[in-house]
Enzyme design. Structure first.
Site, PDB file in Angstrom:
ATOM      1  N   SER A   1      28.027  48.596  44.503  1.00  8.31           N
ATOM      2  CA  SER A   1      28.651  49.737  43.829  1.00  8.31           C
ATOM      3  C   SER A   1      27.529  50.720  43.506  1.00  8.31           C
ATOM      4  CB  SER A   1      29.291  49.256  42.522  1.00  8.31           C
ATOM      5  OG  SER A   1      29.619  50.344  41.692  1.00  8.31           O
TER       6      SER A   1
ATOM      7  N   TYR B   1      29.318  43.798  35.003  1.00  8.47           N
ATOM      8  CA  TYR B   1      29.506  44.408  36.335  1.00  8.47           C
ATOM      9  C   TYR B   1      28.200  45.022  36.834  1.00  8.47           C
ATOM     10  CZ  TYR B   1      31.948  47.171  39.944  1.00  8.47           C
ATOM     11  OH  TYR B   1      32.385  47.716  41.133  1.00  8.47           O
TER      12      TYR B   1
HETATM   13  P1  NAD Z   1      40.764  45.484  44.660  1.00 11.79           P
HETATM   14  O1  NAD Z   1      41.131  44.975  43.306  1.00 11.79           O
HETATM   15  O2  NAD Z   1      41.711  46.371  45.398  1.00 11.79           O
HETATM   16  O3  NAD Z   1      40.368  44.254  45.603  1.00 11.79           O
HETATM   17  C1  NAD Z   1      39.648  43.170  45.109  1.00 11.79           C
HETATM   18  C2  NAD Z   1      39.864  41.998  46.014  1.00 11.79           C
HETATM   19  O4  NAD Z   1      39.134  40.874  45.496  1.00 11.79           O
HETATM   20  C3  NAD Z   1      41.336  41.560  46.096  1.00 11.79           C
HETATM   21  O5  NAD Z   1      41.625  41.133  47.410  1.00 11.79           O
HETATM   22  C4  NAD Z   1      41.380  40.375  45.122  1.00 11.79           C
HETATM   23  O6  NAD Z   1      42.429  39.453  45.411  1.00 11.79           O
HETATM   24  C5  NAD Z   1      40.024  39.771  45.397  1.00 11.79           C
HETATM   25  N1  NAD Z   1      39.576  38.866  44.352  1.00 11.79           N
HETATM   26  C6  NAD Z   1      39.462  39.093  43.023  1.00 11.79           C
HETATM   27  N2  NAD Z   1      39.053  37.951  42.406  1.00 11.79           N
HETATM   28  C7  NAD Z   1      38.900  37.008  43.372  1.00 11.79           C
HETATM   29  C8  NAD Z   1      38.510  35.652  43.375  1.00 11.79           C
HETATM   30  N3  NAD Z   1      38.172  35.010  42.236  1.00 11.79           N
HETATM   31  N4  NAD Z   1      38.492  34.986  44.546  1.00 11.79           N
HETATM   32  C9  NAD Z   1      38.847  35.614  45.699  1.00 11.79           C
HETATM   33  N5  NAD Z   1      39.219  36.902  45.766  1.00 11.79           N
HETATM   34  C10 NAD Z   1      39.250  37.592  44.605  1.00 11.79           C
HETATM   35  O7  NAD Z   1      39.363  46.220  44.443  1.00 11.79           O
HETATM   36  P2  NAD Z   1      38.505  47.178  45.377  1.00 11.79           P
HETATM   37  O8  NAD Z   1      38.447  48.461  44.658  1.00 11.79           O
HETATM   38  O9  NAD Z   1      38.939  47.137  46.793  1.00 11.79           O
HETATM   39  O10 NAD Z   1      37.063  46.493  45.225  1.00 11.79           O
HETATM   40  C11 NAD Z   1      36.430  45.746  46.257  1.00 11.79           C
HETATM   41  C12 NAD Z   1      34.938  45.691  45.950  1.00 11.79           C
HETATM   42  O11 NAD Z   1      34.410  47.008  45.908  1.00 11.79           O
HETATM   43  C13 NAD Z   1      34.622  45.063  44.601  1.00 11.79           C
HETATM   44  O12 NAD Z   1      33.471  44.237  44.711  1.00 11.79           O
HETATM   45  C14 NAD Z   1      34.346  46.264  43.720  1.00 11.79           C
HETATM   46  O13 NAD Z   1      33.465  45.951  42.663  1.00 11.79           O
HETATM   47  C15 NAD Z   1      33.700  47.198  44.714  1.00 11.79           C
HETATM   48  N6  NAD Z   1      33.764  48.614  44.336  1.00 11.79           N
HETATM   49  C16 NAD Z   1      34.946  49.250  44.109  1.00 11.79           C
HETATM   50  C17 NAD Z   1      34.948  50.583  43.748  1.00 11.79           C
HETATM   51  C18 NAD Z   1      36.218  51.371  43.487  1.00 11.79           C
HETATM   52  O14 NAD Z   1      36.136  52.478  42.964  1.00 11.79           O
HETATM   53  N7  NAD Z   1      37.387  50.854  43.840  1.00 11.79           N
HETATM   54  C19 NAD Z   1      33.737  51.266  43.613  1.00 11.79           C
HETATM   55  C20 NAD Z   1      32.549  50.585  43.852  1.00 11.79           C
HETATM   56  C21 NAD Z   1      32.579  49.258  44.215  1.00 11.79           C
END
Ligand code: NAD
Length: 260
Positions: free
Chosen positions: A142, A155
């Site tokens: 991130s 985080y």
């Molecule tokens: P999301 O909530 O849409 O997806 C998260 C995924 O992780 C889902 O498939 C969920 O089922 C899975 N997950 C959660 N806990 C789990 C566990 N214990 N075991 C297995 N799977 C698990 O979120 P996203 O926004 O797509 O985020 C994906 C990654 O990107 C994350 O690591 C997040 O920190 C990072 N990220 C997101 C953003 C944003 O703005 N959305 C920005 C920077 C980084």
């Protein structure tokens, strides 16, 4: 470009992980999906991806906070695909609270899911990658892997740690044709973030457009969300032969946030 490769994408039932899984499958890569969600919906997605892209798509319900289940998922992928060429450590959760109120259980869960899971999965796949002298490890951190924001102690810590893990592994395995890189997205409009927009608009008593511009994207110079498709394209590039010399990198795709 990536035909006959196989991959595991953690946290790929939603958001960024699902986008990366689609992009890999479209390039001819077999994909192990992983993550939580409605079992029927996940099966429908899996079957539809197989039909659309003509690759093997499998699913593991492994909980990324459980090392045994992570190892079992890696074993399943090896059994189903014969090898694992690409792993994307993407699963992640968030929790926001001042440090003195931060619940211990939330700290432990975020460190386990956002950081330690990557250690366990990398450890499980590296021996096979070394033996075949090819591997691509892609870690989704991130902008919070590069810079801090208040109330996100666990985080920010986990995402900084993920970059450190990625760099260390990259240096260890560089001579085996294996790369390890980290993608550092700014705000991405996934279902998770869409819900936060509505919640914050209510909490601040302002419009959703103002939340996006003045709260969420305050440091993101481009004033727009990062697209899942953009992140997926970067993951495809990192998985390709064209990125053979790119390793130990932490690649910001954040609309200028971390250079603001
Ligand atoms: P999301 O909530 O849409 O997806 C998260 C995924 O992780 C889902 O498939 C969920 O089922 C899975 N997950 C959660 N806990 C789990 C566990 N214990 N075991 C297995 N799977 C698990 O979120 P996203 O926004 O797509 O985020 C994906 C990654 O990107 C994350 O690591 C997040 O920190 C990072 N990220 C997101 C953003 C944003 O703005 N959305 C920005 C920077 C980084």
């Amino acid at each position: 470009m990536l035909k006959q490769k196989s991959s595991i994408v953690t946290g790929s039932t939603s958001g960024i992980g699902l986008g990366i899984a689609h992009a890999f499958a479209a390039e001819g890569v077999d994909v192990m999906l992983n993550g939580f969600g409605n079992a029927d919906e996940i099966e429908a997605t899996r079957a539809e991806m197989e039909r659309r892209y003509g690759v093997k798509v499998r699913y593991s319900a492994a909980d990324m906070s459980q090392p045994e289940q992570i190892r079992a998922m890696a074993n399943l992928a090896h059994a189903e695909f014969g090898k694992v060429d690409i792993v994307v450590n993407n699963a992640g959760i968030q929790f926001v609270a001042p440090i003195e109120e931060f619940p211990e259980a939330k700290w432990d869960a975020i460190v386990a899911i956002n950081l330690s899971s990557a250690f366990h999965l990398i450890k499980a796949v590296v021996p096979g990658m070394k033996a075949r002298r090819f591997g691509r490890i892609i870690n989704v951190a991130s902008a919070h892997g590069l810079t801090a924001s208040p109330y996100k102690a666990a985080y920010v810590t986990a995402k900084h740690g993920l970059i450190g893990l990625s760099k260390t592994v990259a240096i260890e395995v560089a001579e085996f044709g294996i790369t390890s890189n980290t993608i550092c997205p700014g705000y991405v409009k996934t279902p998770l973030v869409e819900k936060q927009i509505a919640d914050q608009a209510r909490a601040h008593g302002i419009s959703e457009a103002d939340v996006v511009r003045d709260v969420m994207l305050v440091h993101q110079a481009r004033k727009d969300f990062v697209g899942v498709d953009e992140l997926a394209a970067l993951a495809v590039f990192l998985a390709s032969d064209a990125a053979a010399s790119m390793t130990a990198a932490a690649l910001a795709m954040d609309g200028g946030w971390t250079q603001h």
